[in-house]
Every structure is written in structure tokens, then in C-alpha cells.
Scaffold this active site. Structure first.
Site, PDB file in Angstrom:
ATOM      1  N   ASP A 159       9.150  -3.537  -3.621  1.00  0.00           N
ATOM      2  CA  ASP A 159       9.189  -3.378  -5.083  1.00  0.00           C
ATOM      3  C   ASP A 159       9.736  -1.992  -5.443  1.00  0.00           C
ATOM      4  O   ASP A 159      10.506  -1.838  -6.387  1.00  0.00           O
ATOM      5  CB  ASP A 159       7.776  -3.570  -5.655  1.00  0.00           C
ATOM      6  CG  ASP A 159       7.148  -4.853  -5.134  1.00  0.00           C
ATOM      7  OD1 ASP A 159       7.676  -5.924  -5.435  1.00  0.00           O
ATOM      8  OD2 ASP A 159       6.149  -4.780  -4.383  1.00  0.00           O
ATOM      9  N   HIS A 187       0.901  -6.199  -5.664  1.00  0.00           N
ATOM     10  CA  HIS A 187       2.220  -6.778  -5.333  1.00  0.00           C
ATOM     11  C   HIS A 187       2.233  -8.196  -5.894  1.00  0.00           C
ATOM     12  O   HIS A 187       1.958  -9.173  -5.205  1.00  0.00           O
ATOM     13  CB  HIS A 187       2.452  -6.785  -3.823  1.00  0.00           C
ATOM     14  CG  HIS A 187       3.645  -7.620  -3.440  1.00  0.00           C
ATOM     15  ND1 HIS A 187       4.934  -7.219  -3.720  1.00  0.00           N
ATOM     16  CD2 HIS A 187       3.751  -8.826  -2.850  1.00  0.00           C
ATOM     17  CE1 HIS A 187       5.774  -8.160  -3.312  1.00  0.00           C
ATOM     18  NE2 HIS A 187       5.079  -9.148  -2.781  1.00  0.00           N
TER      19      HIS A 187
END
Ligand code: NAI
Length: 325
Positions: A159, A187
Site C-alpha cells: 500500500d 490492510h
């Protein structure tokens, strides 16, 4: 002189492992002088495929690779492991309830926690990749009480890298010239890719990105939903970029990094995130497996609403996981 580093990968026959193995065995992750012994764990039905991966590893004739063990027994796979990449998990099937998926994975990470606790090096460095990764890390740590909580992390570097890349693409600089981004929280689609302090070539990136409205309406959702977009386009989930991020995560953690990176780690109460969840923070990796959560960041009103949403989701996930134990 380097001793051999024992690296265990679970989900050894899976997609991510297939992209990660050449990075590790070639020396890209731990350095070109570090001999490696690989332990590949998968479940019995995947052992034939795993054997094919072992054949290919031999065929690559990597000079640093000193041994390969392929097994379906966690006690064999984790024995004396120095590093463990936990990508083995139960995939979401169409029509499957979230709770059902969580239940399957709670059992896997319970078993793997037990085995790591008993046979891994006490200094083992663990990165949980299998989803839901933050909560799987929590379950693992619960069942591996002898392993310091700080040695257990979950992957949010993918990410982070996605955010760096979006900032670079949209401001027209190279990724090397981007700094100051961070991933906060889970996440999952509630993660907060924070660009409020991002810089491009040393200048504040927000105005170049189009300001808060563009960041909130376009860029943050693009990063939050990037995994789904890759899955839709490719028909498979992100494996190359996930493997690359695992390599980055381990390299930063073990060797140190001059830039601040993102890792999901056991909260110590920083930023009012109650201890007891694995939460992605900006961290400074100082080398030798040591890291610290960056302190003193002012989270403005814009950031705070995202951070509380992802915190709430993580606490709900934790409650659900604990109720399944
Ligand atoms: P995959 O389905 O190709 O491979 C998973 C492998 O795990 C399979 O070979 C399966 O047999 C194995 N496995 C299942 N149960 C196991 C057990 N109990 N012990 C050992 N192995 C077991 O999936 P892929 O693409 O390699 O992804 C792995 C995981 O990583 C998935 O949960 C995925 O959602 C997650 N992921 C996480 C990312 C992150 O940034 N945190 C990014 C991309 C994927």
C-alpha cells in the site's frame, strides 16, 4: 562471514511465493553475500505443485541457495527459522461470508503461531501477508507468547509503494524523489494512505496533486481499491507487486532504511491506537531488525476521520477473531 539465514515461506506453492522466491534466493533481499536455506510450507494437496517449484529453484542454480526443504508440516518448516513470510492462507471463495473466511484463517494462524513458538529462532522476524493480515498477526502473536510482539509484523508496504508511485506519477517526479507518505491502520479498504506530508523533490505534494478534494475523491480511493482493480484486470490478485513489497519490507527491517516506511506493528498506544491491535504506522527502520514508530506527527482533522475509521474496523475484527478462538 555470514552464517546461513533460514527463511520460511508459507503458501510456498502460491502466486506470491512464486514471485518472491527468485528475489530471496538471488540475494536481492538479504544481500549478495548472505547464504540462504529455504523452507517451503504448503498443505498436502499442494505438495506436487510445490515440488515443481523446488525443481525450478534447483534449475535456477542460485549460488547463495544452500538448501531447500518442502513440507506440509509446520514443525519442520519453522524449525530454527530466522525469517518467516506467512502468505499461506485460505482464499475467499465466491459467496463466502467474511466471518467464515476469518474462522478458517484464525485456525491456520493459531496452528502456525503454536509451531513458531516451539521451534523457530526466538529472534525470528515474521511478516504476515495472508489476509486479513493485521488480524492474522494478532492471532499468531496470541499463540506464540515466547516470540516478542515486536518481531511480528504485517505487510502494508505494498500500500505504501502504491502511494509513493501515485504521488510520483501525478507530480511527474521519480519515485526516488517522493518522501513523507504513510499508511495508517488496516490492510483493507479502510486503510489511510496519508499524503498530507508527502513531498516531491522536497516540495509539499498536496497542491501538485490537486489539493484535498482530489486526494480524497480520487487518489485515496484509487489506493484503497487497487488490489481489487488488479484482481479484476488480471484475473489473479497482485502477486508480483506483493512479492516486491515483501522484499522491501524485509530489507528495510533487517538492514535499515534512510526513508520512513509503513509497517503494521503491535500498537504501543501511539496516536491513541490502543495496544492490542496490529496497526500500520510510519516507522523508522534503524537496521539490525530494530524499528521505531515515528512519533510527533500532527494528524489534522482531514486525517483523523480516516484514522478513526480504520481503527474501529481493526478493533471489530479483533473482537470477532477472539470470539472464534
Ligand atoms: P495463492 O492462493 O496463490 O497461494 C496461497 C497458498 O497458501 C496456496 O498454495 C495454498 O495451498 C497455501 N495454503 C493454504 N492454507 C495453508 C496452510 N494452512 N499452510 C500453508 N499453506 C497454506 O495466494 P497468493 O496470491 O500467493 O496470496 C497469498 C495471501 O496473501 C492471500 O491471503 C492474499 O489475500 C494475501 N495478499 C496480501 C497482500 C498484502 O499486502 N498484505 C497483498 C497480496 C495478497
Amino acid at each position: 562471514p555470514h552464517g546461513t539465514l533460514t527463511v520460511c515461506i508459507t503458501g510456498g506453492a502460491g502466486q506470491i511465493s512464486y514471485s518472491l522466491l527468485p528475489l530471496i534466493a538471488s540475494g536481492e533481499v538479504f544481500g549478495h553475500e548472505q547464504p540462504i536455506e529455504l523452507r517451503l510450507l504448503d498443505i498436502k494437496p499442494a505438495l506436487e505443485a510445490l515440488n515443481g517449484v523446488v525443481m525450478e529453484l534447483h534449475d535456477c542454480s542460485f549460488p547463495l541457495l544452500r538448501g531447500i526443504v518442502a513440507t506440509d508440516d509446520p514443525m519442520v518448516a519453522f524449525r530454527h527459522a530466522d525469517v518467516a513470510v506467512l502468505a499461506g492462507s485460505f482464499p475467499r471463495r465466491p459467496g463466502m461470508e467474511r466471518r467464515e473466511l476469518l474462522a478458517k484463517n484464525v485456525n491456520i494462524f493459531k496452528a502456525h503461531g503454536h509451531a513458531l513458538d516451539q521451534v523457530a529462532s526466538k529472534n525470528v522476524k515474521i511478516v504476515v501477508v495472508g489476509n486479513p493480515s493485521n488480524t492474522n498477526a494478532l492471532v499468531l502473536s496470541h499463540f506464540a507468547p515466547s516470540i516478542p510482539k515486536g518481531n511480528i509484523t504485517a505487510l502494508t508496504r505494498l500500500d505504501h509503494n502504491r502511494t509513493v508511485s501515485q504521488v510520483a506519477l501525478r507530480t511527474g517526479v521519480s519515485v526516488n524523489d517522493v518522501d513523507g507518505v504513510a499508511i495508517w491502520g488496516n490492510h483493507s479498504a479502510t486503510q489511510y494512505p496519508d499524503m498530507t506530508r508527502a513531498t516531491a523533490k522536497g516540495e509539499l505534494a498536496m497542491p501538485m496533486l490537486g489539493g484535498r478534494k482530489v486526494v480524497a475523491e480520487e487518489i485515496i480511493p484509487c489506493i484503497q481499491k487497487r488490489g481489487a482493480a488488479v484482481l479484476k484486470a488480471r484475473g489473479f490478485s497482485s502477486a508480483m507487486s506483493a512479492a516486491n513489497a515483501i522484499g522491501d519490507h524485509l530489507r528495510s527491517w533487517l538492514m535499515g532504511d534512510s526513508k520512513i516506511v509503513s509497517m503494521a506493528v503491535a500498537s504501543d498506544g501511539s496516536y491513541h491506537v490502543k495496544a492490542g491491535v496490529y496497526f500500520s504506522f510510519p516507522v523508522r527502520c534503524v537496521g539490525g531488525g530494530e524499528y521505531e514508530i515515528v512519533q510527533g506527527i500532527e494528524l489534522g482533522e482531514f486525517s483523523r476521520k480516516y484514522v478513526s475509521a480504520t481503527t474501529e474496523e481493526l478493533f471489530a475484527e479483533r473482537e470477532e477473531a477472539l470470539s472464534l478462538l
